[in-house]
Structures are given as structure tokens and as C-alpha cells.
Design an enzyme around this catalytic site. Sequence first.
Site, short mmCIF file in Angstrom:
data_model
loop_
_atom_site.label_atom_id
_atom_site.label_comp_id
_atom_site.label_asym_id
_atom_site.label_seq_id
_atom_site.Cartn_x
_atom_site.Cartn_y
_atom_site.Cartn_z
N ARG A 53 0.85 -1.19 0.00
CA ARG A 53 0.00 0.00 0.00
C ARG A 53 0.88 1.23 0.00
O ARG A 53 2.00 1.20 0.48
CB ARG A 53 -0.97 0.01 1.18
CG ARG A 53 -0.32 0.27 2.55
CD ARG A 53 -0.28 1.72 2.92
NE ARG A 53 0.14 1.91 4.31
CZ ARG A 53 1.05 2.82 4.70
NH1 ARG A 53 1.66 3.59 3.82
NH2 ARG A 53 1.37 2.95 5.97
N GLU A 61 -6.47 7.68 7.05
CA GLU A 61 -5.39 8.48 7.67
C GLU A 61 -4.84 9.53 6.68
O GLU A 61 -4.32 10.56 7.08
CB GLU A 61 -4.26 7.59 8.17
CG GLU A 61 -3.17 8.37 8.87
CD GLU A 61 -2.10 7.49 9.49
OE1 GLU A 61 -2.34 6.30 9.74
OE2 GLU A 61 -0.98 8.01 9.73
N ARG A 92 -5.34 5.83 0.52
CA ARG A 92 -4.52 4.65 0.81
C ARG A 92 -4.78 3.70 -0.36
O ARG A 92 -5.90 3.20 -0.49
CB ARG A 92 -4.89 4.00 2.14
CG ARG A 92 -4.44 4.79 3.37
CD ARG A 92 -2.95 4.82 3.48
NE ARG A 92 -2.41 5.76 4.43
CZ ARG A 92 -1.91 5.41 5.62
NH1 ARG A 92 -1.95 4.16 6.02
NH2 ARG A 92 -1.36 6.33 6.42
N CYS A 136 1.37 11.52 8.64
CA CYS A 136 2.34 11.05 9.65
C CYS A 136 3.75 11.05 9.04
O CYS A 136 3.94 10.50 7.95
CB CYS A 136 1.98 9.64 10.10
SG CYS A 136 3.13 9.00 11.32
N THR A 140 6.09 9.21 9.48
CA THR A 140 6.62 7.87 9.17
C THR A 140 6.23 7.46 7.76
O THR A 140 6.79 6.56 7.18
CB THR A 140 6.06 6.82 10.15
OG1 THR A 140 4.62 6.75 9.96
CG2 THR A 140 6.37 7.16 11.58
N ARG A 180 4.10 0.79 2.32
CA ARG A 180 4.30 -0.32 3.26
C ARG A 180 3.97 -1.60 2.49
O ARG A 180 2.86 -1.79 2.02
CB ARG A 180 3.39 -0.21 4.48
CG ARG A 180 3.72 -1.24 5.55
CD ARG A 180 3.07 -0.88 6.89
NE ARG A 180 1.82 -1.58 7.11
CZ ARG A 180 1.73 -2.80 7.64
NH1 ARG A 180 2.82 -3.48 7.96
NH2 ARG A 180 0.56 -3.38 7.84
N ARG A 228 4.74 -6.60 13.15
CA ARG A 228 3.53 -6.11 13.83
C ARG A 228 2.65 -7.31 14.17
O ARG A 228 2.82 -8.40 13.65
CB ARG A 228 2.75 -5.16 12.90
CG ARG A 228 3.48 -3.87 12.57
CD ARG A 228 2.66 -2.94 11.69
NE ARG A 228 3.35 -1.65 11.46
CZ ARG A 228 2.80 -0.63 10.83
NH1 ARG A 228 1.56 -0.73 10.36
NH2 ARG A 228 3.45 0.50 10.65
N GLU A 283 -0.62 -2.55 13.39
CA GLU A 283 0.07 -1.74 14.38
C GLU A 283 -0.52 -1.87 15.78
O GLU A 283 -1.74 -1.83 15.97
CB GLU A 283 -0.10 -0.29 13.93
CG GLU A 283 0.89 0.68 14.41
CD GLU A 283 0.70 2.00 13.67
OE1 GLU A 283 -0.32 2.23 13.04
OE2 GLU A 283 1.62 2.79 13.72
N1 DAR Z 1 0.50 6.05 16.58
C1 DAR Z 1 1.25 7.25 16.23
C2 DAR Z 1 1.73 7.15 14.78
C3 DAR Z 1 2.68 6.02 14.55
C4 DAR Z 1 2.90 5.73 13.07
N2 DAR Z 1 1.74 4.99 12.51
C5 DAR Z 1 0.85 5.55 11.70
N3 DAR Z 1 1.01 6.71 11.15
N4 DAR Z 1 -0.25 4.82 11.36
C6 DAR Z 1 2.44 7.40 17.20
O1 DAR Z 1 3.00 8.50 17.26
O2 DAR Z 1 2.78 6.40 17.80
#
Ligand code: DAR
Length: 345
Positions: free
Chosen positions: A115, A214, A218, A260, A262, A269, A298, A303
Amino acid sequence: MKADPGDQSLFCGTSNALVKRFLSPAVFNRLCRLKTDTGFTLARAIRSGQKNADSSIGIYAGDAQCYTLFKEIFEPVITAYHQITAPACHTRNLAFVDLFDLDPDRDFILSARVRVARNLDAMAFTPHINRQDRQMVEKQILDALHSLSAPLKGCYHPMEKMDPGQIRDQAHTGKAFIPGDRFQEDAGINRDFPLSRGVYTSEDKTFMVWINEEDHLRIICLEKTGDLGRVFNKLVQALDCLGKALVFASDPCLGYLNACPTNIGTAMRAGVHIRLPKLEKHPGELEKTAQAHGLQIRGTFGEKTRVTGSVFDISNRRRLGVCETRIIQDLYTGIAALMEKEKKL
Ligand code: DAR
């Protein structure tokens, strides 16, 4: 950038979030009065990290400009997470790959999923977008999706008319998604849920696009297979089609920009659901092999979830400073190594 002692008063004492490590009082004082053109502030960006002491990152961007206007905090968070010395100019490589099926007998791999996250250029991101613009984002993306031909051709499942129970049920069938977690909730990403949210699925259900989860998009390819190359190549085809109709937020050095930090760079991903019952009993071995190949482990449902039935979600950790084809090749090598270890145990 040397990490100053973080400003302890802004974050919970037990927080280990990257934003806490780098948001020194001096940096905070320089940035706290600034606003992006859409009106997003540092206070909004760090709210999720302040309210969730178990945040790993703790900061979200409300629009693309955050990455330049609040660079003093985003850059150290980005270099720390993506393990790069300084954001070199990001390279893209969305070319087809030629890989064997890692597990034709399906002894280990349950499914492969690739994704990418994308946001439409010049629109506020999900933590900050208003109701009207979110609706415009949905319309622009749908116009592009409805121009797709087979095998990507499919239909859209708007979530506005679904009640929470229907959303939960449809999420199991891949025609909806549940609201973001508490981190996303506190970042403002779930506002007005489920307005202007929905899922586009191809007729064979192997290609999906989540709208306004998010991020604005996606784009997901998912198959019950060990053939990573086939799943990746379908995503490359989809991105080529959508890229002709939509302009995505990006930066020459940081690559694709998303809510985010990340999820920037490739914002990709790529992972597998893989059953590893023996390595489950040797977590150190599992972690060491995954780390050696830049892979992230994970739980079964993604997550911050638990492992059930010895099924792990294993994917690339880095998204920036590494191109798409390299990510899929490293994943391929890493998964092959894990399967070898599992067989030897
Ligand atoms: N849970 C947030 C974001 C972590 C990265 N994961 C995402 N963007 N889905 C944190 O600051 O832990």
C-alpha cells in the site's frame, strides 16, 4: 541535529515519543506562534503526542507546508525514524519487478499486501481538512477512479450512509474501514467520520483505495499469495493510471508527503501475513533476522495489535531514502530468510 533535552513540560513524563526528544523549549518557542497558510499550528501538530503517552512519534502534519514551516521539529523526527543522516533527495523507482513466488505451496505466507499513502496537492491533510474540502477530495479521487479500466475497474462504497455496526461489518469484507485509533482521533483525523469516507474495490477485490482514512488516499493491492512481485506490479500499474489524473503532495527531498512523518518518501508499506509458529517461540531470533533486513514486525491485525495463531504482519520499516523497487526486493529477501529460519528450527 544533536538532540536537545526535550521540553519535559509539554509531554507526559513517561512518553518516549520522538517529538518529545527533539522539541526543546528553544525550538518550541521559535515555532509555537507560526501558522501555515491553512492555519495549522505546532500545538495542533503535537496534540496527539501530548494526549497519548505511548506515542512512538507524537506529531502529525496538517498540510504539506508543515514539513517546511516546522522543519526544526519535523526534520529530526524524520531522520531519527527513517534512520537517515539528513534527508537526501529522495529517489523514486516505480518499475515492474520480476520475482518468484516465495511460497507456492502456501506453507507460511497467508497473503501479500502493498500500500502507498497519498494526499492531493494543495489540499489540507486529514488532521486539518474541513468538511467541504474533504468532500472535494472524495469527488476528485472518485473521478479518477471511475476512469480506470480492467483489472482495476470496480465500484465505490460510500460510508456516509452506514451506521457504526454496518461499518464494522463492511470493514471485514473490505468495503469500509473503522475510524482511526486514539492517536488519529486526538490528531483530528476522525472528525466528521464517516462523512466523505469510503472504499473503492476492483471487481476481483485485489485492488482497493481507501478515501479520507489516515490520508486522502490509501492505495492498496492485496492477494492471498506469496507472489510479492505480482502484487507490487499491480500497484505500479494503478499508480501509473491514477498519477495521470491526480497531483500528489510531494517534496524533492522528502518524497510523498502525508499526515504522519513515518509515511513519507515512498509512503509505501509492503508486507506479508506469515505464520511462523516456531520463530514465535524464539522472539530474539525473529527480531534479529527482521532487523537485519530492515523489516518491522507487527501483530496479526497491524500496528499495536497482538499476534494470534502465530500469524505476524511483517513489512518494510523504512519508507524514505529507499526506492519502491528496493523495498520490495529487501522484503522478498527478508521473508525468504525468515522462512529458512523457520524451517531449520
Ligand atoms: N501512533 C502514532 C503514529 C505512529 C505511526 N503509525 C501511523 N502513522 N499509522 C504514534 O505517534 O505512535
